[in-house]
Design a protein around this motif. Structure first.
Motif: not given
Length: 426
Positions: A72-76, A113-122
């Motif tokens: 929705r917001l963009g992984p970056h 940390r979980g949020v960051h990990s997923t966003a990096r993968q996306a």
């Protein structure tokens, strides 16, 4: 190594610089956090374990929700907020004085940390294509492993001083390093003007792999994609191997005739082999079939490591030490292969139109594996010895074989690319 530390692609370079600071922060934190919480804050070991266990649930939830937010917001954007929130939470540790404040800070830190990990993968899934995705992911893991070691060495200053001030300073340093990890991510849109256009929520993800599904009108939710769910579950089972190295091996070494100092040597062996071989092991795993085979081979090596760990319990000091080193080598080789294959399956089996949601589910599997691993390792090898090691090795083999089967079936089920017309007289 130069390509790993200073990649040409501006997005890969920003992720690498950010990962360097993040890894050093983790290295310092792993080295001093338990002593800080118990000796300086005054918490019991049981309280620390309970708080981190509760926070682990927040990490699972954060990894899952971040997938939807990334779409929705963009992984970056989500990645910037994830790393920033983690930095604030680590800074809050310096002000904790009781179990409640510690647990609240841990929930935010692990959840972020979980949020960051997923966003990096996306971000990797949406910006890079085919072989690039797995290659960049492998190089980031090398950077992470190497600089966690650097951070651990830096933390030795606090450990040698062994004072409350030294531990507090080290904890503040973890937060400062994480704030440094945010900087290259924040500056990235200025250096890559097309970043926003490529990563906006309604932009189609790039597809360059022949095995990747072609975009159609509507994408299903990943939980309805039985192939992807099966892949996540099976790779999460194999990923419990991380708990073997971090929890099982130190506890097991203490029961053998090998000196406890060998634990450090085994960790060094693991770090060196991952740094040297992870990128090489990832080559070709953008192909789904090859990715599945890599997971299967890695699982077999992990099972062999379990047998060697068990055998170390019967040897003398020299024999036990040698068997443990051989086990660590087999374990490390299995780790790099299974990780490379797992990344390939996570990227290539995902529907590119919901890259964030799919990578969120994948990272949720890894987070659940991280929570389950200490329980499984202590319940099987540490409690039952050799039978437990053999049972754990069997679990790895079954999960690896299942992952290879899922990958092969998924590749066989995909339509072959339409043949191109050949001009008359060619």
């Amino acid at each position: 190594m130069l390509q790993t530390l200073l990649p040409r692609d501006p997005v890969a370079r920003a992720l690498t610089i950010s990962t360097t600071a993040l890894a050093m922060s983790n290295g310092v934190f792993y080295a001093v956090s338990v002593l800080y919480f118990t000796r300086v804050v005054g918490l019991s070991a049981g309280t620390v374990g309970l708080g981190l266990g509760i926070a682990g649930g927040a990490g699972v939830l954060g990894a899952f929700l971040a997938g939807r937010w990334s779409d929705r917001l963009g992984p970056h954007v989500v990645q910037v907020w994830g790393v920033g929130a983690q930095a604030v939470a680590l800074a809050a540790y310096s002000f904790t004085g009781d179990a409640v404040s510690f647990t609240l800070a841990a929930i935010v830190a692990v959840g972020a940390r979980g949020v960051h990990s997923t966003a990096r993968q996306a971000l990797l899934a949406r910006w890079f294509t085919g072989p690039e995705r797995v290659d960049v992911r492998a190089r980031l893991r090398v950077v992470m492993n190497v600089f966690i070691g650097v951070g651990t060495l830096a933390a030795a200053v606090a450990l040698l001083a062994d004072t409350a001030l030294a531990y507090r300073t080290a904890m503040v340093a973890t937060a400062v390093l994480l704030l440094g990890a945010v900087v290259p991510l924040v500056l990235l849109p200025r250096r890559v003007p097309e970043l926003g256009e490529r990563l906006r929520a309604d932009a189609p993800a790039p597809v360059a792999s022949a095995d990747a599904p072609a975009p159609v009108a509507a994408a299903p939710h990943p939980l309805r994609d039985r192939t992807y769910v099966a892949s996540v579950v099976l790779n999460a089972v194999v990923a419990m191997q991380f708990g073997v190295m971090t929890v099982g091996v130190p506890l097991w070494v203490a029961t053998t005739d090998a000196p406890t100092a060998v634990v450090s040597a085994l960790l060094v062996v693991n770090t060196v082999l991952v740094a040297l071989l992870q990128v090489r092991a990832s080559r070709g795993t953008h192909d789904v079939r090859a990715a599945g085979r890599a997971v299967r081979r890695g699982a077999v090596l992990l099972a062999a490591a379990c047998v060697l760990y068990a055998a170390a319990g019967y040897g003398s000091l020299v024999a036990a030490t040698a068997l443990l080193v051989l086990a660590a080598v087999a374990h490390s080789l299995g780790e790099v292969l299974s990780e490379a294959g797992g990344w390939g399956m996570a990227f290539e089996l995902a529907d590119p139109r919901r890259a964030g949601a799919y990578q969120g589910l994948s990272q949720t599997g890894y987070a659940l594996a991280g929570m389950a691993a200490p329980v499984v390792v202590t319940a099987l090898p540490i409690r039952y010895g050799t039978p437990g090691w053999l049972a754990l090795g069997g679990i790895f083999v079954v999960a690896g074989a299942g992952a290879a089967w899922v990958a092969r079936r998924a590749a066989d089920a995909r339509p072959e690319p339409a043949p191109q017309d050949v001009p008359v007289g060619a």
